[in-house]
Design a protein around this motif. Structure first.
Motif, PDB file in Angstrom:
ATOM      1  N   UNK A 125      16.600  25.454  -4.938  1.00 39.90           N
ATOM      2  CA  UNK A 125      16.756  25.283  -3.492  1.00 39.90           C
ATOM      3  C   UNK A 125      15.541  24.585  -2.892  1.00 39.90           C
ATOM      4  N   UNK A 126      14.339  25.016  -3.280  1.00 43.03           N
ATOM      5  CA  UNK A 126      13.116  24.427  -2.725  1.00 43.03           C
ATOM      6  C   UNK A 126      12.952  22.962  -3.118  1.00 43.03           C
ATOM      7  N   UNK A 127      13.593  22.548  -4.184  1.00 39.51           N
ATOM      8  CA  UNK A 127      13.629  21.137  -4.552  1.00 39.51           C
ATOM      9  C   UNK A 127      14.637  20.390  -3.668  1.00 39.51           C
ATOM     10  N   UNK A 128      15.834  20.952  -3.528  1.00 41.75           N
ATOM     11  CA  UNK A 128      16.936  20.255  -2.863  1.00 41.75           C
ATOM     12  C   UNK A 128      16.819  20.224  -1.339  1.00 41.75           C
ATOM     13  N   UNK A 129      16.371  21.305  -0.742  1.00 41.12           N
ATOM     14  CA  UNK A 129      16.397  21.408   0.728  1.00 41.12           C
ATOM     15  C   UNK A 129      15.592  20.312   1.430  1.00 41.12           C
ATOM     16  N   UNK A 130      14.302  20.114   1.104  1.00 44.01           N
ATOM     17  CA  UNK A 130      13.565  19.080   1.834  1.00 44.01           C
ATOM     18  C   UNK A 130      14.089  17.667   1.566  1.00 44.01           C
ATOM     19  N   UNK A 131      14.601  17.425   0.386  1.00 43.60           N
ATOM     20  CA  UNK A 131      15.150  16.109   0.076  1.00 43.60           C
ATOM     21  C   UNK A 131      16.441  15.865   0.864  1.00 43.60           C
ATOM     22  N   UNK A 132      17.228  16.922   1.030  1.00 43.64           N
ATOM     23  CA  UNK A 132      18.456  16.806   1.819  1.00 43.64           C
ATOM     24  C   UNK A 132      18.136  16.462   3.261  1.00 43.64           C
ATOM     25  N   UNK A 133      17.169  17.159   3.835  1.00 46.51           N
ATOM     26  CA  UNK A 133      16.789  16.908   5.228  1.00 46.51           C
ATOM     27  C   UNK A 133      16.141  15.536   5.383  1.00 46.51           C
ATOM     28  N   UNK A 134      15.360  15.105   4.386  1.00 44.80           N
ATOM     29  CA  UNK A 134      14.747  13.774   4.448  1.00 44.80           C
ATOM     30  C   UNK A 134      15.817  12.687   4.389  1.00 44.80           C
ATOM     31  N   UNK A 135      16.863  12.910   3.609  1.00 48.26           N
ATOM     32  CA  UNK A 135      17.946  11.940   3.490  1.00 48.26           C
ATOM     33  C   UNK A 135      18.775  11.897   4.769  1.00 48.26           C
ATOM     34  N   UNK A 136      19.023  13.085   5.354  1.00 47.06           N
ATOM     35  CA  UNK A 136      19.823  13.188   6.574  1.00 47.06           C
ATOM     36  C   UNK A 136      19.189  14.240   7.472  1.00 47.06           C
ATOM     37  N   UNK A 137      18.537  13.793   8.526  1.00 44.86           N
ATOM     38  CA  UNK A 137      17.756  14.691   9.376  1.00 44.86           C
ATOM     39  C   UNK A 137      18.610  15.699  10.145  1.00 44.86           C
ATOM     40  N   UNK A 138      19.912  15.529  10.181  1.00 48.75           N
ATOM     41  CA  UNK A 138      20.800  16.462  10.870  1.00 48.75           C
ATOM     42  C   UNK A 138      21.274  17.603  10.003  1.00 48.75           C
ATOM     43  N   UNK A 139      20.626  17.794   8.874  1.00 48.41           N
ATOM     44  CA  UNK A 139      21.056  18.795   7.900  1.00 48.41           C
ATOM     45  C   UNK A 139      19.848  19.623   7.472  1.00 48.41           C
ATOM     46  N   UNK A 140      19.930  20.941   7.651  1.00 45.97           N
ATOM     47  CA  UNK A 140      18.828  21.833   7.277  1.00 45.97           C
ATOM     48  C   UNK A 140      19.370  22.974   6.419  1.00 45.97           C
ATOM     49  N   UNK A 141      19.309  22.827   5.093  1.00 45.29           N
ATOM     50  CA  UNK A 141      19.824  23.863   4.198  1.00 45.29           C
ATOM     51  C   UNK A 141      19.154  25.219   4.446  1.00 45.29           C
TER      52      UNK A 141
END
Length: 155
Positions: A125-141
């Motif tokens: 999760x700690x790997x995926x979450x910041x990358x997800x938000x960096x890719x799409x700022x409207x998404x915060x796992x």
């Protein structure tokens, strides 16, 4: 699911039944769906209501928190969601996947822990979450383990 493609949608009641029937008290649930963070944050974050898209997938309705929320917050359950309670995660044509799912799988393929053979749910999760938000700022796992006294190793 695509709009008006109900055949692929899974309502929370059957999902709750399937998960509750598992012959273990340690469960990892990953939800890459709209408004999913509300299922693990409870009343204070979701303000007592969750938003759900109606059967026609055209309007948003609110309804109270249900048994799925209680299950995802019980001891022994770890939950990851692709978005917060008021967000719809991105499905990316570039990544050919949901953004959170893409980075979660990438993390499981050793990127989350390049020095070790094991990867915990929290590391992934700690790997995926910041990358997800960096890719799409409207998404915060979101992540919830309610202080579980164990670690789920997923690789």
């Amino acid at each position: 699911a695509r709009p008006h493609a109900h055949a692929n949608a899974i309502p929370t009641d059957p999902l709750k039944s399937w998960l509750s029937a598992l012959p273990t008290s340690n469960v990892l649930v990953v939800l890459d769906s709209s408004f999913s963070g509300g299922l693990i944050r409870g009343r204070s974050q979701a303000q007592g209501k969750l938003k759900f898209i109606d059967r026609g997938l055209t309007t948003i309705q609110t309804r109270g928190l249900d048994g799925m929320t209680r299950d995802l917050n019980r001891p022994g359950w770890i939950a990851m969601t692709a978005s917060a309670a008021n967000q719809s995660p991105l499905e990316s044509n570039i990544l050919r996947n949901g953004v959170f799912t893409y980075f979660l799988v990438e993390g499981l393929l050793e990127a989350a822990n390049p020095d070790g053979a094991m990867i915990t749910a929290r590391q992934a999760f700690e790997y995926a979450a910041p990358r997800s938000t960096a890719f799409y700022s409207g998404q915060h796992p979101q992540f919830s383990d309610r202080g579980a006294p164990f670690t789920i190793i997923i690789k």
